[in-house]
Design a protein around this motif. Structure first.
Motif, PDB file in Angstrom:
ATOM      1  N   ASP B   7       0.849  -1.191   0.000  1.00  0.00           N
ATOM      2  CA  ASP B   7       0.000   0.000   0.000  1.00  0.00           C
ATOM      3  C   ASP B   7       0.891   1.251   0.000  1.00  0.00           C
ATOM      4  O   ASP B   7       1.885   1.298   0.711  1.00  0.00           O
ATOM      5  CB  ASP B   7      -0.867  -0.056   1.268  1.00  0.00           C
ATOM      6  N   PRO B   8       0.527   2.265  -0.806  1.00  0.00           N
ATOM      7  CA  PRO B   8       1.408   3.445  -0.896  1.00  0.00           C
ATOM      8  C   PRO B   8       1.735   4.065   0.458  1.00  0.00           C
ATOM      9  O   PRO B   8       2.874   4.450   0.710  1.00  0.00           O
ATOM     10  CB  PRO B   8       0.597   4.416  -1.759  1.00  0.00           C
ATOM     11  N   SER B  12       5.398   4.555   2.042  1.00  0.00           N
ATOM     12  CA  SER B  12       5.910   5.874   2.451  1.00  0.00           C
ATOM     13  C   SER B  12       6.462   5.817   3.868  1.00  0.00           C
ATOM     14  O   SER B  12       7.521   6.375   4.159  1.00  0.00           O
ATOM     15  CB  SER B  12       4.802   6.923   2.419  1.00  0.00           C
ATOM     16  N   THR B  33       8.134  -5.049  -2.421  1.00  0.00           N
ATOM     17  CA  THR B  33       8.297  -4.462  -3.759  1.00  0.00           C
ATOM     18  C   THR B  33       9.239  -5.225  -4.690  1.00  0.00           C
ATOM     19  O   THR B  33       9.234  -4.976  -5.894  1.00  0.00           O
ATOM     20  CB  THR B  33       8.845  -3.019  -3.652  1.00  0.00           C
ATOM     21  N   ALA B  75       3.377   8.403  -5.912  1.00  0.00           N
ATOM     22  CA  ALA B  75       3.418   7.159  -5.151  1.00  0.00           C
ATOM     23  C   ALA B  75       4.853   6.654  -5.019  1.00  0.00           C
ATOM     24  O   ALA B  75       5.641   6.778  -5.954  1.00  0.00           O
ATOM     25  CB  ALA B  75       2.559   6.114  -5.844  1.00  0.00           C
TER      26      ALA B  75
END
Lengths: 217, 185
Positions: B7-8, B12, B33, B75
């Protein structure tokens, strides 16, 4: 170049994302991006435009050895000096590198040095280590090979603006940087230059390694 | 959605923690990722060894420079993707051999609506990109897709499409301008 022209800014952002910029142009563009939030947003918009091409791609697991290597190369270094046996930090280095560091440590009197930056080479292994001791900064050679006779390594400091030359690295030992000439947060970079150092006052050869000073000590 | 490590927002947070030296956050980011980024590196280089080296280089750089990520830019995955694509392109420029038997770049478009999560959003974006790429002339579209998906330089495009370098450069430029007008419109 007129970087204020909106059409040109957008086109540069697009070519940056597309990947067709030449490496030097791209490096210059990245420096501009650092101080220009609206340029970063243009780049972000182009990344979004093209992202469906990536989201559609089926994931492929990389080999497990990749994480093992990365984990070894990036394992937190801050506590190593405080552990019993401060020489633990040397175990991550190649044997020559370890010897070079060890030699340096043994012959420097005073309080124990603190690692303030590790400059890794392309493969992830340390090339140079910046150590702070008594306010003085030493750039010690870790795993980096000696440059060929036609070249020298040069150290640069980058803090927002263009890289500032710190000095050509002596061929047979590390470099001592006077106290107070570098502040934490500055990025140290080593480039390959013609023998004697960059003729222009800016890096002309490939940047072999960089690390932020004091980011994790 | 927030339990999804990719999830972005989760990415972050991971990047912010990495910039403070949090190695566990680095591992979370890698786990979330690396498979997607490996696929992207593989698409560009066409070679597993090169793709592995690209990821090694990029994740090492992330560990050192995570603070450089600007959350306002977009993103996190987009930022990571660009880093991987650029590193892969640099490897090819330094002379790494491209993998053989690559698919035609237009294949990238055909694979599009594959994933289930927020398929509706992707479908909309996909169709927008697809629709706008359709407005380009075939060689322009091909040049842009080859550059994006396989890291072709202007010079390589000129040779692959048997077209003078100057023409290629203006195709790419005009193609991008047209794409932008279409996507914004």
């Amino acid at each position: 170049m007129k970087y204020e022209d909106p059409g040109l800014r957008d086109l540069l952002a697009a070519e940056y994302v597309l990947g067709t910029m030449k490496p030097l142009t791209r490096a210059r563009f990245e420096r501009l991006m650092r101080d220009d939030a609206s340029l970063r947003r243009l780049v972000g918009a182009w990344e979004d435009y093209f992202s469906p091409l990536d989201t559609a791609l089926a994931p492929v697991m990389p080999p497990a050895r990749l994480w093992r290597r990365l984990s070894r190369a990036t394992a937190p270094r801050q506590s190593l000096w405080q552990r019993p046996g401060p020489w633990r930090v040397l175990t991550g280095l190649t044997s020559t590198a370890a010897l070079a560091l060890l030699a340096w440590l043994l012959f420097v009197p005073g309080p124990a040095p603190r690692v303030v930056a590790v400059l890794n080479l392309q493969g992830g292994q340390p090339g140079w280590v910046a150590l702070e001791q008594g306010g003085e900064l030493h750039l010690a050679v870790a795993g980096a090979a000696a440059p060929d006779p036609a070249h020298d390594y040069e150290l640069w400091a980058i803090a927002g603006g263009p890289p500032r030359p710190i000095g050509v690295l002596p061929r047979d030992r590390g470099l001592i940087i006077p106290a107070g000439s570098l502040s934490p947060g500055v990025v140290l970079a080593v480039s390959l230059e013609p023998r004697g150092g960059s003729p222009t006052g800016l890096p002309t050869g490939p940047v072999l390694s960089q690390a932020r000073l004091g980011a994790r000590t | 959605m927030t339990d999804d490590p990719a999830d972005p927002a989760a990415l972050s947070v991971a990047l912010a923690r990495i910039s403070a030296g949090d190695h566990a956050a680095f591992e979370r980011l890698y786990r979330a990722t690396s498979a997607k980024l490996f696929a992207i590196a593989l698409r560009t280089t066409g070679n597993r060894d090169s793709a592995e080296e690209v990821l090694q280089e990029v994740f090492t750089a992330i560990w050192q420079n995570a603070a450089r990520y600007d959350p306002h830019r977009g993103a996190p995955m987009a930022w990571l993707t660009t880093m991987v694509r650029h590193a892969a392109i640099d490897r090819l420029r330094r002379g790494a051999v491209r993998g053989e038997g690559r698919e035609a770049p237009e294949e990238a478009l055909l694979q599009l609506p594959a994933s289930a999560a927020s398929a509706a959003d992707r479908g909309v974006m996909l169709s927008a990109l697809n629709r706008c790429l359709e407005t380009l002339e075939a060689p322009q579209r091909r040049a842009i897709l080859l550059a994006y998906t396989q890291g072709y330089t202007h010079e390589e495009l000129a040779s692959a499409l048997a077209t003078p370098l100057g023409t290629i450069k203006s195709w790419v430029r005009r193609g991008l301008e047209r794409l932008k007008r279409c996507l914004d419109g």
